[in-house]
Enzyme design. Sequence first.
Site, PDB file in Angstrom:
ATOM      1  CE1 TYR A   1      -2.765   2.929   0.832  1.00 56.58           C
ATOM      2  CE2 TYR A   1      -2.501   3.091   2.929  1.00 56.58           C
ATOM      3  CZ  TYR A   1      -3.143   3.266   2.505  1.00 56.58           C
ATOM      4  OH  TYR A   1      -4.177   4.692   2.115  1.00 56.58           O
TER       5      TYR A   1
ATOM      6  CG  ASP B   1      -1.872  -4.593   4.998  1.00 56.86           C
ATOM      7  OD1 ASP B   1      -3.340  -5.374   5.293  1.00 56.86           O
ATOM      8  OD2 ASP B   1      -1.686  -3.513   4.614  1.00 56.86           O
TER       9      ASP B   1
ATOM     10  CE  LYS C   1      -9.338   0.929   3.465  1.00 58.23           C
ATOM     11  NZ  LYS C   1      -8.229   1.183   4.109  1.00 58.23           N
TER      12      LYS C   1
HETATM   13  C1  LIG Z   1      -4.007  -3.168   1.942  1.00 55.81           C
HETATM   14  C2  LIG Z   1      -3.659  -2.009   3.467  1.00 55.81           C
HETATM   15  N1  LIG Z   1      -2.970  -1.541   4.120  1.00 55.81           N
HETATM   16  C3  LIG Z   1      -3.061  -0.421   4.798  1.00 55.81           C
HETATM   17  C4  LIG Z   1      -3.918   0.278   4.512  1.00 55.81           C
HETATM   18  C5  LIG Z   1      -4.169   1.946   5.372  1.00 55.81           C
HETATM   19  O1  LIG Z   1      -4.959   1.815   6.027  1.00 55.81           O
HETATM   20  P1  LIG Z   1      -5.684   3.630   6.486  1.00 55.81           P
HETATM   21  O2  LIG Z   1      -6.126   4.125   5.141  1.00 55.81           O
HETATM   22  O3  LIG Z   1      -6.744   3.303   7.297  1.00 55.81           O
HETATM   23  O4  LIG Z   1      -4.866   3.741   8.074  1.00 55.81           O
HETATM   24  C6  LIG Z   1      -4.544   0.511   2.879  1.00 55.81           C
HETATM   25  C7  LIG Z   1      -5.348   1.900   3.287  1.00 55.81           C
HETATM   26  O5  LIG Z   1      -5.804   1.773   1.881  1.00 55.81           O
HETATM   27  C8  LIG Z   1      -4.639  -0.727   2.843  1.00 55.81           C
HETATM   28  O6  LIG Z   1      -5.464  -0.935   1.115  1.00 55.81           O
END
Ligand SMILES: Cc1ncc(COP(=O)(O)O)c(C=O)c1O
Length: 396
Positions: A116, A188, A213
């Site tokens: 990400y 993740d 999500k």
């Molecule tokens: C795979 C993944 N990990 C982490 C994150 C970060 O999460 P947050 O937006 O809740 O901080 C995202 C955000 O889109 C994501 O898609």
Amino acid sequence: MSSKDSKQPYGFHTLAVHKGYEPDSQTGSLALPIHQTSTFVFPSAEVGGKRFAGEEAGYVYSRLGNPTVAALEEKVAALEKGEKALAFASGMAAISAILLGLVRSGDHILCSRGLYGCTFGFLSILKDKFNVDYTLCDMRDEESVTSSIQKNTKVIYIETPMNPTMQIIDLTMIGRIGKEHQITTVVDNTFMSPYLQRPLEYGCDVVVHSATKYLGGHGDLIAGIAVGKEDFLEEIRFTTLKDIGGILAPFDAFLLVRGIKTLGVRMDRHCQNALEVASFLENHPKVTNVMYPGLKSFPQHELAKKQMDGFGGLISFELKDGLEAGLSMMNKLELLKRAVSLGDVDSLIQHPASMTHSVVPKEERIKMGIADGLIRLSVGIENVEDIINDVQQALS
Ligand SMILES: Cc1ncc(COP(=O)(O)O)c(C=O)c1O
């Protein structure tokens, strides 16, 4: 279901609905109360002292723990099959607190090539300001992982499926390599949710989520969760969570608990819809390169079947006529929403190169497999024929 473990091995949906909260004996409230308080009153000065010293259980101050947040943590720990979960203000708060808790200056983090965008951004901060180096490597190949391990590698950090190329990393292999080399493995699991994949069962050490999500599922909150061993997460609670302070607010914890109750039924529908949309895209003459692990044509379809209980709701694809055609198609959509984020009941579509992955330098982005024209679709739970009709009209 309170903190006492049930003798009955309840199933996922039952745990999703009940785990973490027992209607309270004072009021009988069925829904989890929102403990909207910053601090907690001590019955005596001595008890206050003991709670601070960790000699007596009890709440102190909401940055250190809150009953509504604790109910959420207990539920997610049970679903991920972990000892303990810790909630954070966002996925990035969880990822940064876990990584900061695991490394010190001079250490090295080995990461999947496919992350990400903001996780990549945080690794760059660690490297530029705190002398913590990182390497991105193709973790589909064991040799490439083991040959990238350095003497100072303290963490292997992966996403699987990777955002947004959907490439898959073998969790059994990563768990094993981590154990063999005494390196902490962090996964993740945002794209899958614990309903579809539980990395701790494969020997990985820590799971992190953007709970924004699928866990939340309704596009109305930002939150993060980490799951793993109790000792490790308690250490995080009293260091990089407490002292940096990226805690989750009680109201958001309440919303998450409510969202998680329907996680399994939502995920079934996301998976069902996504497979139909991916098959439609694969057969469309203007579309090329459809990336969805549920398609038989997906190169890692067999591995996906092995470690995932479903293929999820995310599809990436390109149009034969490239970037301009892709952006023009996005602009013609009427039902699907142009928005980043994913895992909502609403279908969301975005362009990673200019949006979620814009912080990744182009050269690295291309190595990650994120072409300029790649489009990512998070398939929602609407009627699938309505989703397909909208994409169809936008393509024509
Ligand atoms: C795979 C993944 N990990 C982490 C994150 C970060 O999460 P947050 O937006 O809740 O901080 C995202 C955000 O889109 C994501 O898609």
